[in-house]
Design an enzyme around this catalytic site. Structure first.
Site, short mmCIF file in Angstrom:
data_model
loop_
_atom_site.label_atom_id
_atom_site.label_comp_id
_atom_site.label_asym_id
_atom_site.label_seq_id
_atom_site.Cartn_x
_atom_site.Cartn_y
_atom_site.Cartn_z
N LYS A 1 0.86 -1.19 0.00
CA LYS A 1 0.00 0.00 0.00
C LYS A 1 0.89 1.23 0.00
O LYS A 1 2.03 1.18 0.44
CB LYS A 1 -0.85 0.02 1.27
CG LYS A 1 -2.06 0.93 1.17
CD LYS A 1 -3.22 0.19 0.55
CE LYS A 1 -4.40 1.07 0.29
NZ LYS A 1 -5.58 0.27 -0.09
N ASP B 1 -7.15 4.40 -4.27
CA ASP B 1 -7.77 4.27 -2.94
C ASP B 1 -8.36 5.66 -2.66
O ASP B 1 -8.62 6.42 -3.62
CB ASP B 1 -6.73 3.84 -1.89
CG ASP B 1 -7.36 3.39 -0.57
OD1 ASP B 1 -7.81 2.23 -0.50
OD2 ASP B 1 -7.45 4.19 0.38
#
Ligand code: NDP
Ligand code: 2IT
Length: 448
Positions: free
Chosen positions: A129, A169
């Site tokens: 991430k 995201d």
């Protein structure tokens, strides 16, 4: 305290000590380790081979300076992150978040959860991430582009189609992925599927935009079906009004449910007649405005200040699709009092541990993020496959694969919960099922 509890206790103490000031990361690790107690009892080899101690430590954490020039000619400096958590079952895969709240601990919690989520999809993708504390709100098109270019001017050295494949995201959608892709190509001269969520004219996959929200609803359908229920005529509340929220609302509507409330960080809109999704899409996807503007176009609706209030709206099904820890114990108790029958997490870790306990102890059907929102990353993996084969599948082809994947995740999660004596507990089922595949791969690959 039993032997496995003692091991978990020690591991957690180590995580807290070695990662100070990262409460979200501690929270995410605690939830997984607690679920693994019966696994540790059955498989002492995971402790002996150091799998547990290794899995909680990222393989690599990258932090970098992101300087850019704003429209007034001032130099701005943000911080960029990429945490490459685990590459045991495939290249690191996971989104980029641009939000002022981003820090290392938040990226680590997201990267850690991504390992198990990606494992559940059944596809060959590891966990990672990234993101930045850049705030896209109120920035001009040019500022967003220059920021993305500066971000990628450093990130490009660390990623690659077989190395690490970022995606969107919070705060990162099609527009940002386009700018990031353009800069990657300029830095490397390579035309590879190094990011997912790309535009359809340059390697993107049909259904990726809809995938997380649609997948969430496909998962709920399975969960309801197993409990002899369905979505028809159910009243649904969805927090957020971004990518995940919008397409969860679209699919829920298609399957006969009525979405009566949606939100952003300012507050929520309520319309007993059902939210008009075309207006939400126009406001959010095209005009980039606030959700409060909705009530101007729909006089039967009302806007309420503050995003927490949405959890006091009576509903059958609640879909938190905004951010972490958005449902606390108090909100969960209110939802139970109002008769909620199912909660499915579109956002990552939106329910606090106390809220999860409230749902589970009141027999609310609870679908945890790792399982329920895995449709987005699964479809990203389908985009990678299409890029590798230099082909594009039709909408129906990708959608039907997504449906199969979500069905499999539900079946796998609920089966593993049964096998480990926690029938109906999908939190435990998802954590154990996701873990076992990664742990076995780590064992097979030795101490690396
Ligand atoms: P978007 O940026 O498209 O939308 C985010 C939405 O959540 C906006 O309405 C935003 O409101 C709201 N929100 C964000 N932060 C906060 C906050 N601190 N408090 C209140 N509201 C907030 O993001 P996505 O829809 O892509 O992501 C939503 C969630 O889903 C995140 O948790 C993400 O990690 C998760 N997720 C996303 C996937 C994807 O494919 N995009 C896949 C799997 C999970 P505002 O505009 O006011 O900030
Ligand atoms: O949390 C997530 O799974 C995402 N933001 C999507 C990641 C991806 O690589 O598509």
């Amino acid at each position: 305290m039993g032997a496995s509890q003692q091991i978990i206790h020690e591991l957690l103490a180590e995580v807290v000590k070695r990662n100070p000031n990262e409460p979200e990361f501690h929270q995410a690790v605690l939830e997984v380790l607690e679920s693994l107690e019966p696994v540790i009892e059955r498989h002492p080899e995971f402790v002996e081979s150091g799998v547990l101690r290794r899995i909680i430590e990222p393989e690599r954490q990258i932090m970098f300076r992101v300087p850019w020039v704003d429209d007034d000619g001032h130099v701005q400096v943000n911080r960029g992150f990429r945490v490459q958590f685990n590459s045991c079952i495939g290249p690191y895969k996971g989104g980029l978040r641009f939000h002022p709240s981003v820090n290392l601990g938040i990226i680590k919690f997201l990267g850690f959860e991504q390992i198990f989520k990606n494992s559940l999809t059944g596809l060959p993708i590891g966990g990672g991430k990234g993101g930045s504390d850049f705030n896209p709100k109120g920035k001009s098109e040019g500022e967003v582009m220059r920021f993305c270019q500066s971000f990628m001017s450093e990130l490009y050295r660390h990623i690659g189609a077989d190395v690490d494949v970022p995606a969107g995201d919070i705060g990162v959608g099609g527009r940002e992925i386009g700018y990031l892709y353009g800069q990657y190509k300029k830095c490397t001269g390579l035309y590879t599927g190094v990011l997912t969520g790309k535009g359809l004219t340059f390697g993107g996959s049909l259904v990726r935009t809809e995938a997380t929200g649609y997948g969430l609803v496909y998962f709920i359908e399975e969960m309801l079906k197993a409990n002899r229920q369905n979505l028809a005529n159910k009243i649904v509340v969805i927090s957020g009004s971004g990518n995940v929220a919008i397409y969860a609302a679209e699919k829920a509507g298609q399957l006969g449910a009525k979405v009566v409330a949606m939100s952003d960080s300012d507050g929520y809109i309520y319309d007993a007649n059902g939210i008009d999704l075309d207006t939400v899409k126009r406001l959010k996807e095209v005009e980039r405005r606030r959700i409060r503007a909705y009530s101007k176009y729909h006089p039967t609706s009302e806007f309420f200040e503050g995003s927490q209030g949405i959890w006091s709206v009576k509903c059958d099904i609640a879909l938190p699709c905004a951010t972490q820890n958005e449902i606390n114990e108090e909100s969960a108790l209110k939802m139970v009092e109002n008769g909620v029958m199912a909660v499915a997490e579109g956002a990552n870790m939106p329910s606090t541990p106390e809220a999860v306990k409230v749902f589970q102890s009141n027999n609310v059907l609870f679908a945890p993020a790792k399982a329920a929102n895995a449709g987005g990353v699964a479809t990203s993996a389908l985009e990678m496959s299409q890029n590798g084969m230099r082909c594009s599948w039709t909408f129906d082809e990708v959608d039907s694969r997504l449906q199969d994947i979500m069905k499999n995740i539900y079946n796998q999660t609920s089966r593993v919960a049964d096998e480990y004596g926690c029938e109906g507990n999908l939190v435990t089922g998802a954590n154990i099922a996701g873990f076992l595949k990664v742990a076995n791969a780590m064992m097979a690959q030795g101490v690396v």
